[in-house]
Motif scaffolding. Structure first.
Motif, PDB file in Angstrom:
ATOM      1  N   MET A  53       0.797  -1.225   0.000  1.00  0.00           N
ATOM      2  CA  MET A  53       0.000   0.000   0.000  1.00  0.00           C
ATOM      3  C   MET A  53       0.831   1.279   0.000  1.00  0.00           C
ATOM      4  SD  MET A  53      -3.197  -1.105   2.469  1.00  0.00           S
ATOM      5  CE  MET A  53      -3.950   0.526   2.517  1.00  0.00           C
ATOM      6  N   ARG A  54       2.107   1.215   0.377  1.00  0.00           N
ATOM      7  CA  ARG A  54       2.975   2.391   0.345  1.00  0.00           C
ATOM      8  C   ARG A  54       4.345   2.100  -0.269  1.00  0.00           C
ATOM      9  NH1 ARG A  54      -1.252   4.023   1.250  1.00  0.00           N
ATOM     10  NH2 ARG A  54      -1.990   5.538   2.799  1.00  0.00           N
ATOM     11  N   ALA A  55       4.683   0.841  -0.471  1.00  0.00           N
ATOM     12  CA  ALA A  55       6.028   0.484  -0.935  1.00  0.00           C
ATOM     13  C   ALA A  55       6.356   1.118  -2.284  1.00  0.00           C
ATOM     14  CB  ALA A  55       6.165  -1.034  -1.018  1.00  0.00           C
ATOM     15  N   ALA A  56       5.387   1.135  -3.205  1.00  0.00           N
ATOM     16  CA  ALA A  56       5.648   1.669  -4.538  1.00  0.00           C
ATOM     17  C   ALA A  56       5.875   3.176  -4.524  1.00  0.00           C
ATOM     18  CB  ALA A  56       4.483   1.332  -5.473  1.00  0.00           C
ATOM     19  N   LEU A  57       5.438   3.858  -3.470  1.00  0.00           N
ATOM     20  CA  LEU A  57       5.673   5.294  -3.337  1.00  0.00           C
ATOM     21  C   LEU A  57       6.984   5.585  -2.615  1.00  0.00           C
ATOM     22  CD1 LEU A  57       2.102   6.530  -2.300  1.00  0.00           C
ATOM     23  CD2 LEU A  57       3.105   6.519  -4.581  1.00  0.00           C
ATOM     24  N   ALA A  58       7.227   4.885  -1.504  1.00  0.00           N
ATOM     25  CA  ALA A  58       8.399   5.185  -0.670  1.00  0.00           C
ATOM     26  C   ALA A  58       9.704   4.888  -1.386  1.00  0.00           C
ATOM     27  CB  ALA A  58       8.320   4.387   0.636  1.00  0.00           C
ATOM     28  N   GLY A  59       9.714   3.902  -2.297  1.00  0.00           N
ATOM     29  CA  GLY A  59      10.950   3.546  -2.995  1.00  0.00           C
ATOM     30  C   GLY A  59      11.377   4.542  -4.038  1.00  0.00           C
ATOM     31  N   VAL A  60      10.499   5.489  -4.390  1.00  0.00           N
ATOM     32  CA  VAL A  60      10.830   6.484  -5.410  1.00  0.00           C
ATOM     33  C   VAL A  60      11.715   7.585  -4.843  1.00  0.00           C
ATOM     34  CG1 VAL A  60       9.864   8.255  -6.941  1.00  0.00           C
ATOM     35  CG2 VAL A  60       8.766   6.025  -6.760  1.00  0.00           C
ATOM     36  N   SER A  61      11.426   8.010  -3.617  1.00  0.00           N
ATOM     37  CA  SER A  61      12.058   9.200  -3.053  1.00  0.00           C
ATOM     38  C   SER A  61      13.591   9.158  -3.058  1.00  0.00           C
ATOM     39  CB  SER A  61      11.545   9.424  -1.628  1.00  0.00           C
ATOM     40  OG  SER A  61      12.061  10.609  -1.094  1.00  0.00           O
ATOM     41  N   PRO A  62      14.236   8.073  -2.583  1.00  0.00           N
ATOM     42  CA  PRO A  62      15.702   8.076  -2.601  1.00  0.00           C
ATOM     43  C   PRO A  62      16.302   8.091  -3.999  1.00  0.00           C
ATOM     44  CG  PRO A  62      14.849   6.423  -1.075  1.00  0.00           C
ATOM     45  CD  PRO A  62      13.696   6.889  -1.890  1.00  0.00           C
ATOM     46  N   LEU A  63      15.495   7.807  -5.022  1.00  0.00           N
ATOM     47  CA  LEU A  63      15.995   7.731  -6.400  1.00  0.00           C
ATOM     48  C   LEU A  63      15.549   8.918  -7.243  1.00  0.00           C
ATOM     49  CD1 LEU A  63      15.065   3.974  -7.009  1.00  0.00           C
ATOM     50  CD2 LEU A  63      17.244   4.877  -6.191  1.00  0.00           C
ATOM     51  N   LEU A  64      14.865   9.890  -6.630  1.00  0.00           N
ATOM     52  CA  LEU A  64      14.267  10.969  -7.404  1.00  0.00           C
ATOM     53  C   LEU A  64      15.315  11.767  -8.179  1.00  0.00           C
ATOM     54  CD1 LEU A  64      11.557  12.213  -8.092  1.00  0.00           C
ATOM     55  CD2 LEU A  64      11.795  13.719  -6.110  1.00  0.00           C
ATOM     56  N   GLY A  65      16.485  11.957  -7.583  1.00  0.00           N
ATOM     57  CA  GLY A  65      17.546  12.689  -8.273  1.00  0.00           C
ATOM     58  C   GLY A  65      17.987  11.980  -9.547  1.00  0.00           C
ATOM     59  N   GLU A  66      18.158  10.649  -9.483  1.00  0.00           N
ATOM     60  CA  GLU A  66      18.569   9.884 -10.659  1.00  0.00           C
ATOM     61  C   GLU A  66      17.471   9.875 -11.716  1.00  0.00           C
ATOM     62  OE1 GLU A  66      19.169   9.038  -7.592  1.00  0.00           O
ATOM     63  OE2 GLU A  66      21.359   9.200  -7.707  1.00  0.00           O
ATOM     64  N   ILE A  67      16.213   9.734 -11.270  1.00  0.00           N
ATOM     65  CA  ILE A  67      15.098   9.724 -12.225  1.00  0.00           C
ATOM     66  C   ILE A  67      14.999  11.072 -12.933  1.00  0.00           C
ATOM     67  CG2 ILE A  67      12.599   9.529 -12.438  1.00  0.00           C
ATOM     68  CD1 ILE A  67      12.667   7.641  -9.992  1.00  0.00           C
ATOM     69  N   SER A  68      15.067  12.160 -12.167  1.00  0.00           N
ATOM     70  CA  SER A  68      14.984  13.496 -12.760  1.00  0.00           C
ATOM     71  C   SER A  68      16.156  13.759 -13.694  1.00  0.00           C
ATOM     72  CB  SER A  68      14.936  14.563 -11.659  1.00  0.00           C
ATOM     73  OG  SER A  68      13.784  14.419 -10.852  1.00  0.00           O
ATOM     74  N   GLY A  69      17.340  13.328 -13.278  1.00  0.00           N
ATOM     75  CA  GLY A  69      18.515  13.514 -14.121  1.00  0.00           C
ATOM     76  C   GLY A  69      18.428  12.732 -15.416  1.00  0.00           C
ATOM     77  N   HIS A  70      17.908  11.515 -15.361  1.00  0.00           N
ATOM     78  CA  HIS A  70      17.800  10.678 -16.559  1.00  0.00           C
ATOM     79  C   HIS A  70      16.905  11.327 -17.609  1.00  0.00           C
ATOM     80  CE1 HIS A  70      17.597   6.888 -18.873  1.00  0.00           C
ATOM     81  NE2 HIS A  70      16.333   7.217 -19.069  1.00  0.00           N
ATOM     82  N   PHE A  71      15.792  11.928 -17.176  1.00  0.00           N
ATOM     83  CA  PHE A  71      14.851  12.525 -18.110  1.00  0.00           C
ATOM     84  C   PHE A  71      15.057  14.031 -18.280  1.00  0.00           C
ATOM     85  CE2 PHE A  71      12.401   8.742 -16.697  1.00  0.00           C
ATOM     86  CZ  PHE A  71      12.193   8.158 -17.938  1.00  0.00           C
ATOM     87  N   GLY A  72      16.007  14.602 -17.552  1.00  0.00           N
ATOM     88  CA  GLY A  72      16.246  16.037 -17.639  1.00  0.00           C
ATOM     89  C   GLY A  72      15.114  16.862 -17.056  1.00  0.00           C
TER      90      GLY A  72
END
Length: 431
Positions: A53-72
């Motif tokens: 119920m929350r795992a798919a959301l909480a796992g994004v936060s520590p990776l947000l910098g890499e995700i944003s950087g990948h897509f600019g």
């Protein structure tokens, strides 16, 4: 069409799902009695669904910098990765009771897990539009689980509802904690952020498989096209008070929304704030996971105290003060005191969400009104919460640091305390 079943004085009463305010048909009720004869299957299904119920959301936060950087993506656009699921958590919530009436709670829960599974995988597809579309599916799946899970627990474990509620909320927080703590190690082990996010399709798939037999059994004996349940209240005079005209209902709703906004700002930006001040990415993920874990303390202690008090105003101020103290600490010494600030915010967040859910019961006079208030608070609350990560990301992008965004968060904590003084009064919502 079969006539609705009306139990006689000696018959076993049909269990009412307080969250959706529905009464199952005779055939569905009989099938569910068969299911309750095998509580281990129900228990495993509830735990596995709650872990997602929350795992798919909480796992994004520590990776947000890499995700944003990948897509600019800019900070504002990057915040949409966590904002879009929240928007759909609000938009999809009102549809859960309607779908449960038509298809049954078990079938809708199964569908929610399928949505969650598909959304997790879609997020890691190549185009950036898939990232956002996957977030919409994830948010919709979580919305259905949010609305239906409490009622399912009350219905199938009526004499152990408190213990089972504690179990499913603990499982939910545990899933978020493990997801946050493992995000960076999974990224290293699986070749990048896509592998880390995709991993959480696995527990969603397992939970889906466990719910398939329950869904099939729950509809055994029903005719094709026949609704699974009917509303408990059918007459206009049974509708209860008009919540949209109740200041107290709006105070509870806004309290739910603002505490959720603070929580999801932390989900979106807490690890980034720490890494921007020099903390390693893996340590920031662990600090964030630690904060998630300590939410269990607040979510257990505060509702327990709230149920024993006529007024919950002091508790509302206390949890807001805990969160404000942690946010103020992040302003003054973000890295040096990170574990302390994370602990204060975590306990405060757990207490705030527990208090919000408790006030939905304490401020109403019956289960019907409580269920309606829950739907109102979750729908508008999550839509309000969705603005938090987006606004904070935009302010950070405009100012270039985290001072102004964190100061705004302190102001939100102050407003939350004021709302708590209203929502926490010893009052009931009246017609």
């Amino acid at each position: 069409m079969p006539r609705p079943h009306t139990p006689g004085p000696e018959a076993e009463p049909l269990l009412v799902d307080a969250e959706t305010d529905l009464r199952p048909t005779r055939e569905v009720a009989a099938a569910r009695r068969t299911l309750r004869a095998h509580p281990a299957l129900l228990l495993i299904g509830i735990v596995l669904a709650s872990l997602n119920m929350r795992a798919a959301l909480a796992g994004v936060s520590p990776l947000l910098g890499e995700i944003s950087g990948h897509f600019g993506l800019s900070a504002t656009a990057g915040s949409l990765v966590t904002t879009i699921p929240l928007i759909f958590m609000g938009l999809a919530s009102p549809f859960a009771p309607r779908l449960a009436r038509r298809w049954g709670t078990e079938a809708v829960l199964l569908g929610a897990l399928v949505l969650l599974f598909g959304g997790v995988l879609l997020r890691v597809a190549s185009p950036v539009t898939a990232l956002f579309a996957g977030g919409a599916l994830v948010g919709s799946g979580i919305a259905f689980l949010n609305v239906l899970m409490p009622g399912l627990v009350k219905r199938d474990f009526p004499h152990r509802a408190a213990g089972m509620t504690a179990l499913y909320t603990t499982s939910m927080i545990a899933g978020a904690t493990v997801s946050a703590a493992s995000a960076v190690p999974l990224e290293d082990a699986l070749g990048g952020w896509r592998g880390s996010l995709a991993f959480w399709a696995l527990p969603a798939a397992v939970a889906t498989l466990v719910w398939i037999p329950q869904t099939v059994l729950a509809r055994r004996g029903t005719h094709h096209g026949e609704p699974a349940a009917t509303p408990v209240r059918t007459t206009p005079d049974a509708a209860g008070p008009r919540l949209s005209r109740s200041p107290l209902a709006w105070q509870v709703t806004l309290y739910m929304g603002l505490q959720s906004s603070i929580a999801y700002v932390c989900v979106a930006w807490m690890p980034t704030i720490f890494t921007d001040h020099g903390m390693s990415k893996s340590t920031a993920g662990l600090v964030f996971a630690f904060s998630n874990m300590l939410q269990m303390v607040g979510s257990f202690v505060v509702p327990t105290l709230a149920g024993r008090m006529r007024s919950q105003r002091s508790l509302a101020v206390a949890v807001a003060a805990l969160m404000a103290s942690g946010i103020a600490g992040m302003l003054v010494a973000p890295v040096a005191g990170a574990w302390v600030w994370a602990a204060l915010i975590g306990v405060g967040q757990g207490g705030a969400v527990g208090l919000a859910l408790t006030m939905m019961v304490l401020r109403t006079g019956d289960a019907h009104t409580s269920a309606r208030l829950s739907g109102m608070a979750q729908t508008w609350g999550y839509l309000l919460a969705a603005a938090g990560p987006l606004v904070l990301g935009a302010v950070h992008q405009a100012t270039g640091d985290w001072t102004v965004p964190l100061t705004l968060m302190l102001a939100v904590c102050g407003v939350l305390a004021v709302l708590g003084l209203g929502a926490g009064r010893d009052r009931k919502i009246r017609s």
